[in-house]
Design a protein around this motif. Structure first.
Motif, PDB file in Angstrom:
ATOM      1  N   ILE A 332       0.819  -1.219   0.000  1.00 57.53           N
ATOM      2  CA  ILE A 332       0.000   0.000   0.000  1.00 57.53           C
ATOM      3  C   ILE A 332       0.853   1.270   0.000  1.00 57.53           C
ATOM      4  CG2 ILE A 332      -1.943  -1.120   1.151  1.00 57.53           C
ATOM      5  CD1 ILE A 332      -1.008   0.122   3.773  1.00 57.53           C
ATOM      6  N   LEU A 333       2.174   1.089  -0.097  1.00 56.35           N
ATOM      7  CA  LEU A 333       3.070   2.249  -0.114  1.00 56.35           C
ATOM      8  C   LEU A 333       3.639   2.514  -1.502  1.00 56.35           C
ATOM      9  CD1 LEU A 333       5.027   1.770   3.248  1.00 56.35           C
ATOM     10  CD2 LEU A 333       3.132   3.326   2.775  1.00 56.35           C
ATOM     11  N   GLY A 334       3.041   1.875  -2.513  1.00 56.71           N
ATOM     12  CA  GLY A 334       3.429   2.167  -3.887  1.00 56.71           C
ATOM     13  C   GLY A 334       4.515   1.294  -4.462  1.00 56.71           C
ATOM     14  N   LYS A 335       5.021   0.318  -3.689  1.00 55.09           N
ATOM     15  CA  LYS A 335       6.059  -0.571  -4.209  1.00 55.09           C
ATOM     16  C   LYS A 335       5.704  -2.026  -3.895  1.00 55.09           C
ATOM     17  CE  LYS A 335       9.639   2.942  -3.973  1.00 55.09           C
ATOM     18  NZ  LYS A 335      10.971   3.331  -3.498  1.00 55.09           N
ATOM     19  N   PRO A 336       4.595  -2.509  -4.472  1.00 53.70           N
ATOM     20  CA  PRO A 336       4.118  -3.857  -4.161  1.00 53.70           C
ATOM     21  C   PRO A 336       5.043  -4.964  -4.634  1.00 53.70           C
ATOM     22  CG  PRO A 336       2.881  -2.935  -5.994  1.00 53.70           C
ATOM     23  CD  PRO A 336       3.725  -1.836  -5.450  1.00 53.70           C
TER      24      PRO A 336
END
Length: 369
Positions: A332-336
């Motif tokens: 959920i922080l943009g780096k899955p």
């Protein structure tokens, strides 16, 4: 029925070879096993457990490239042939640099940072790289560009290298756990099915007790009893997977011991041990082979769950479950991809074993054409 001139094993292999997904999955497993064996040959990062990292380059996207300033410290171990299998325990010191300049007999470099205006500069003499070092040799031999194909993790370590080295844990847990489950399960299943009576009642009581306890809970209990560690997890997983093998072997032995060739063996005075191991068990291995393929997949998933809970392979040993634990919040922080990469690798390995198990089941089914 027409005579084919082939043994049952030959017919089974022929049927298996016609199963496209089974053959493809087996090929994938072989490739992953080779990758695990030669992990440090293939991994870009050769340090032990691919554990080198720098927080200055943490969580970088795939394809990230940076200049590395290499130092040869006194404790640095020279790379040996054995390090291709174990990793270099004392790798050379590396520092990611934003930019550098060589003037006279000194080198000025700026440590890498996401904010160039905040970069810290340091100046060192060229003699740090050797008494005969000059500007040309330093730029050629000690400043190298490094590319991180899958980027870096939260600790600035090469994600691809950690993924490759981490495959060793998942594949090893499958082999060791299945081996333990086969040894224990075949032993208890064989004596229960052959002797019957009180022996059978005791073994089935033990099987039912083990079966009634949730697998993950039992593995956690055994792990806590044996201690956290690499081999403790293997033993714990193996000791929880033997019950299914024991039940299948028991049923096979109870059926086969009524056949005429077993009666003939008894009439010839063969010992019970010889009858069980030389005559009955070889004829009851087909379903056990199928179960073993499924147990491989189960062992991998259980180990990953333990690593996610912090009870599996302990840092700095990389494992796919541990990598998911360290990076699941990045979804959920943009780096899955930091969590998805080991997750997809685990999915492919488990799916491959399940497909091989299904293909073996079809190939060993005597009722199928």
């Amino acid at each position: 029925m027409a005579k084919t001139g082939k043994s049952l094993t030959g017919l089974a292999l022929q049927k298996f070879s016609r199963n496209f997904w089974g053959v493809l999955s087996l090929g994938l497993i072989v490739v992953l096993v080779l990758i695990a064996l030669f992990a440090y040959v293939l991994a870009p990062e050769k340090s032990q457990n691919a554990n080198w990292g720098d927080l200055a380059i943490h969580s970088k996207s795939p394809g990230f490239t940076v200049n590395m300033l290499h130092f040869s410290s006194p404790g640095t171990a020279k790379f040996k042939f054995s390090h291709y299998f174990t990793g270099n325990p004392n790798p050379e010191v590396k520092i990611p640099v934003l930019k550098y300049t060589v003037k006279g007999d000194s080198l000025t470099y700026y440590e890498y940072t996401d904010e160039p205006s905040l970069a810290i500069s340091k100046t060192i003499p060229l003699t740090e790289f050797g008494s005969a070092a000059n500007a040309a040799t330093v730029e050629k031999d000690f400043i190298k560009q490094q590319k991180f194909i899958l980027g870096t993790d939260s600790q600035g370590r090469d994600l691809l290298s950690r993924l490759i080295v981490g495959s060793r844990v998942s594949i090893a847990i499958g082999f060791v756990a299945v081996f333990i489950s086969l040894v224990v399960g075949i032993f208890f299943g064989a004596i229960a099915g052959y002797y019957g009576g009180k022996v059978d009642a005791f073994v089935m009581w033990l099987v039912n007790i083990i079966w009634s306890i949730p697998t993950l809970l039992l593995v956690i209990a055994i792990t806590l009893a044996l201690g956290k560690g690499f081999w403790q997890v293997f033993v714990a997983v193996g000791l929880t997977m033997w019950v299914e093998v024991a039940r299948v072997v028991r049923g096979q032995v109870m059926s086969i011991k009524q056949m005429q060739f077993v009666t003939a063996a008894r009439a010839l005075g063969y010992s019970n041990r010889r009858i069980i191991f030389n005559h009955i068990l070889p004829n009851s291995m087909a379903p056990v082979i199928v179960i073993s393929a499924a147990n491989f997949a189960s062992a991998i998933l259980v180990e990953s769950g333990l690593s996610f809970l912090g009870l599996g392979a302990q840092p700095p040993v990389p494992s796919w479950g541990g990598m998911i634990k360290d990076h699941y919040n990045y979804i959920i922080l943009g780096k899955p991809y930091l969590a998805l990469a080991p997750g997809i690798a685990m999915l492919l390995l488990v799916l491959a074993f399940m497909m091989v198990g299904n293909a073996l089941r079809d190939a060993l089914d005597v009722k199928s054409e």
